[in-house]
Design an enzyme around this catalytic site. Structure first.
Site, PDB file in Angstrom:
ATOM      1  N   GLY A 118       0.503   5.527   0.711  1.00 26.14           N
ATOM      2  CA  GLY A 118      -0.333   6.634   1.152  1.00 26.14           C
ATOM      3  C   GLY A 118       0.380   7.956   0.971  1.00 26.14           C
ATOM      4  O   GLY A 118       1.418   8.047   0.309  1.00 26.14           O
ATOM      5  N   GLY A 119      -0.185   8.981   1.563  1.00 27.13           N
ATOM      6  CA  GLY A 119       0.382  10.308   1.416  1.00 27.13           C
ATOM      7  C   GLY A 119       1.671  10.504   2.181  1.00 27.13           C
ATOM      8  O   GLY A 119       2.440  11.427   1.874  1.00 27.13           O
ATOM      9  N   MET A 120       1.925   9.650   3.183  1.00 25.52           N
ATOM     10  CA  MET A 120       3.113   9.843   4.010  1.00 25.52           C
ATOM     11  C   MET A 120       4.097   8.689   3.947  1.00 25.52           C
ATOM     12  O   MET A 120       5.268   8.862   4.249  1.00 25.52           O
ATOM     13  CB  MET A 120       2.703  10.081   5.471  1.00 25.52           C
ATOM     14  N   ALA A 121       3.625   7.482   3.584  1.00 21.46           N
ATOM     15  CA  ALA A 121       4.512   6.328   3.647  1.00 21.46           C
ATOM     16  C   ALA A 121       4.074   5.247   2.677  1.00 21.46           C
ATOM     17  O   ALA A 121       2.965   5.282   2.125  1.00 21.46           O
ATOM     18  CB  ALA A 121       4.555   5.774   5.076  1.00 21.46           C
ATOM     19  N   VAL A 161       3.982   0.919   2.454  1.00 22.34           N
ATOM     20  CA  VAL A 161       4.055  -0.289   3.255  1.00 22.34           C
ATOM     21  C   VAL A 161       4.403  -1.462   2.350  1.00 22.34           C
ATOM     22  O   VAL A 161       3.762  -1.657   1.297  1.00 22.34           O
ATOM     23  CB  VAL A 161       2.727  -0.571   3.997  1.00 22.34           C
ATOM     24  N   ALA A 214       0.851  -1.193   0.000  1.00 22.00           N
ATOM     25  CA  ALA A 214       0.000   0.000   0.000  1.00 22.00           C
ATOM     26  C   ALA A 214       0.883   1.237   0.000  1.00 22.00           C
ATOM     27  O   ALA A 214       2.010   1.217   0.507  1.00 22.00           O
ATOM     28  CB  ALA A 214      -0.916   0.015   1.218  1.00 22.00           C
ATOM     29  N   ASP A 255      -7.906   8.458  15.286  1.00 25.61           N
ATOM     30  CA  ASP A 255      -8.031   8.216  13.847  1.00 25.61           C
ATOM     31  C   ASP A 255      -8.780   6.903  13.601  1.00 25.61           C
ATOM     32  O   ASP A 255      -8.421   6.142  12.695  1.00 25.61           O
ATOM     33  CB  ASP A 255      -6.652   8.182  13.189  1.00 25.61           C
TER      34      ASP A 255
END
Length: 563
Positions: free
Chosen positions: A26-29, A31, A24, A155
């Site tokens: 995302g906007g920050m990392a 995986v 996956a 969250d």
């Protein structure tokens, strides 16, 4: 996790781990699926989270990443994804977590909706109960001295509930969690977390965030799983926040879901904006759900595992084959997944799961319960309509008051004229002593009372009808009534001699209808037996036939809406 897995560009190794597939981004990392090069038997397969290169030196992000690793690694619970370590490779940090073979709850919802299926209530409850158990463990975490850390996840959303192929749900992503000793503090007035799952007290001027905020968010997740649609969703971020603060939160039974009233009450309590009403802890919410549903109505992990396997068997088998391609040995990949507790069928072996199995374990997604009334989207328009009517009513009231004042002034002027003429009338009567003096006239009200006798019996009685959605029109016993602005109840007067049984047809804002036989008790009419029969608004315009149920219609973000 993303539906597809992509091999990283070229061989990649970070620390003691070899990266096999990208799971996956995302906007920050990003995986990755990884394996330990040193043959660690405790975790042959792991998930490796690497921040994007431009964030690797950001102090705030590094502090947040360190907080996530430190907090999540301290929580030891089967329903929380275990964080094993935080390391650095070439000066860049990465987190090593337990790998969960399966899908996020968000992915499950979207996949079910795409196949026109819905969550079985038992399965949804099992998943949420697992997540609540993990959430409570995080809330109760203490430091080495036994002092509570005061963790609040902040969250909670379907994206952060991972549902494994073993049938167990796990809570993940404590990146923005609040704790008493965290390194990175939230900036003043900065709202973190996914907006549609925020608790109202995190948005309003109080700006407080407690474990009850997580309870509210988990209540939203459960409500959406059962309802099959989003609870709060605006076109813009501000619209979404306004809905979180003010939009109606409809009861699940009011929108057509057949669940026990006690269970409906528990979910409504978790979603109360009043902190005095809402459950104080995740454990209280969990216990109330278990009591309201009953053991027989809560799914087993095997049922959850069957759902995951049915929906994602092909994807999980493909992932194993991709790992075999990376390793250059399909047998080695099969052994690796088996050692990790995720055995897959041998390559080329047919998978027996499919649509037939899904139909047996996941109920159809009846569109009749998805959009009726759609209060979260219509409340602003209805509020504006009410405001306009209040203005019109105020003007009308002013006109009436002015007319009444003018009438009183005119009446008083006539009274003064009569009083000034009264002496002449008396002298005239004195000049004719042979005529008997007439009795003074009675006031009009007293005269009417003497002539009419006791007041007549009322001809009507007051009746209130509670509707399953915001309705714009209602027909009771074949007599139509427009409702403007739309409302989820109607108060009207009916004949005293009318019976207490009524047949009602309500029309929602989108044209959909609900029909039911109602019984009147203490001035309130409620549906009998099976409740309201919900009918979609689509019908044959050429034949003029009555509306009939239809398929789910348009799919958006994993949730079905009527066309």
């Amino acid at each position: 996790m993303a539906p597809s897995a992509v091999a990283p560009r070229g061989p990649a190794t970070v620390g003691h781990y070899e990266l096999l597939l990208e799971l996956a981004a995302g906007g920050m990392a990003v995986v990755y699926l990884g394996r330990a090069k040193d043959g660690r038997a405790t975790a042959p397969l792991v998930a490796v989270k690497r921040p994007h290169r431009h964030l690797a030196t950001d102090k705030n992000f590094l502090a947040m990443l360190l907080d996530e690793a430190r907090l999540a690694s301290a929580i030891s619970h089967e329903n929380v994804v275990k964080v094993r370590e935080l390391q650095f490779h070439d000066g860049e940090p990465f987190i090593v977590m337990d790998y969960v073979e399966g899908a996020s709850l968000s992915e499950l919802r979207k996949e079910l909706a795409s196949q026109e299926r819905a969550f079985d209530v038992k399965v949804a409850l099992r998943i949420i109960l697992d997540a609540l158990a993990g959430l409570h463990a995080a809330h109760e975490l203490c430091d080495a001295d036994g002092k509570p850390l005061g963790i609040v996840h902040r969250d909670i959303s379907p994206h952060n509930v991972l549902v494994g192929s073993d049938g167990r749900a796990r809570l993940t992503d404590f990146g923005i969690a609040q704790a008493a000793d965290r390194l990175q503090e939230t900036r003043t007035h900065e709202v973190k977390g996914k907006l549609a799952y925020l608790a109202p007290e995190r948005v309003d001027k109080r700006r407080i965030c407690t474990r009850q905020s997580d309870v509210f968010s988990m209540g939203i997740v459960l409500w959406e799983c059962l309802a099959g649609r989003r609870l709060f969703r605006g076109d813009q971020a501000l619209d979404t926040l306004q809905e979180v603060m003010h939009a109606p939160i409809p009861r699940l039974r009011r929108i057509g879901l057949q669940i026990a009233p006690q269970l409906d009450d528990v979910i409504a309590k978790a979603l109360s904006r009043d902190l005095e009403v809402r459950f104080a802890t995740a454990l209280e919410f969990k216990a109330a759900l278990e009591e309201a549903a009953g053991r027989a109505s809560i799914g087993r992990p095997e049922q959850v595992a069957q759902l995951v396997e049915t929906l994602y068997a092909a994807r999980m088998t493909e992932r194993q084959e991709q790992v075999g391609g990376v390793l250059g040995d399909a047998g080695a990949a099969a052994r690796l997944f088996s050692e990790a507790g995720f055995p897959r069928p041998a390559p080329g072996r047919s998978i027996s799961h499919g649509s037939d199995v899904l139909r047996a374990i996941a109920p159809p997604a009846p569109s009749e319960r998805y959009l009726f009334g759609d209060a979260p989207q219509d409340y602003q328009r209805i509020a504006a309509q009410k405001t306009r009517w209040m203005v019109v009513g105020g003007i009308a009231a002013g006109v009436i008051v002015g007319a009444a004042a003018a009438f009183l002034v005119a009446t008083r002027g006539a009274s003064h004229a009569q009083e000034s003429a009264a002496p002449h009338s008396s002298s005239a009567r004195a000049a004719s002593p042979s005529q008997p003096e007439a009795a003074p006239p009675l006031p009009p009200s007293a005269s009417a009372w003497r002539s009419a006798g006791p007041p007549p019996a009322p001809l009507t009685r007051h009746l209130r009808i509670e509707l399953p959605f915001l309705a714009s029109h209602l027909a009771i016993d074949a007599v139509g009534h427009d409702i403007y602005p739309a409302a989820d109840f109607l108060a009207l007067d009916v004949a005293v001699d009318a019976g207490t049984a009524h047949h009602v047809v309500a029309v929602a804002l989108d044209g959909s209808q609900a029909e039911g036989d109602l019984r009147e008790v203490d001035g309130v009419a409620r549906p009998l037996g099976g409740g309201w029969a919900l009918i979609s608004h689509r019908s044959s315009a050429s034949t003029g036939s009555a509306p009939a149920p239809h398929g789910p219609g348009v799919n958006r973000n994993g949730f079905t809406k009527l066309r």
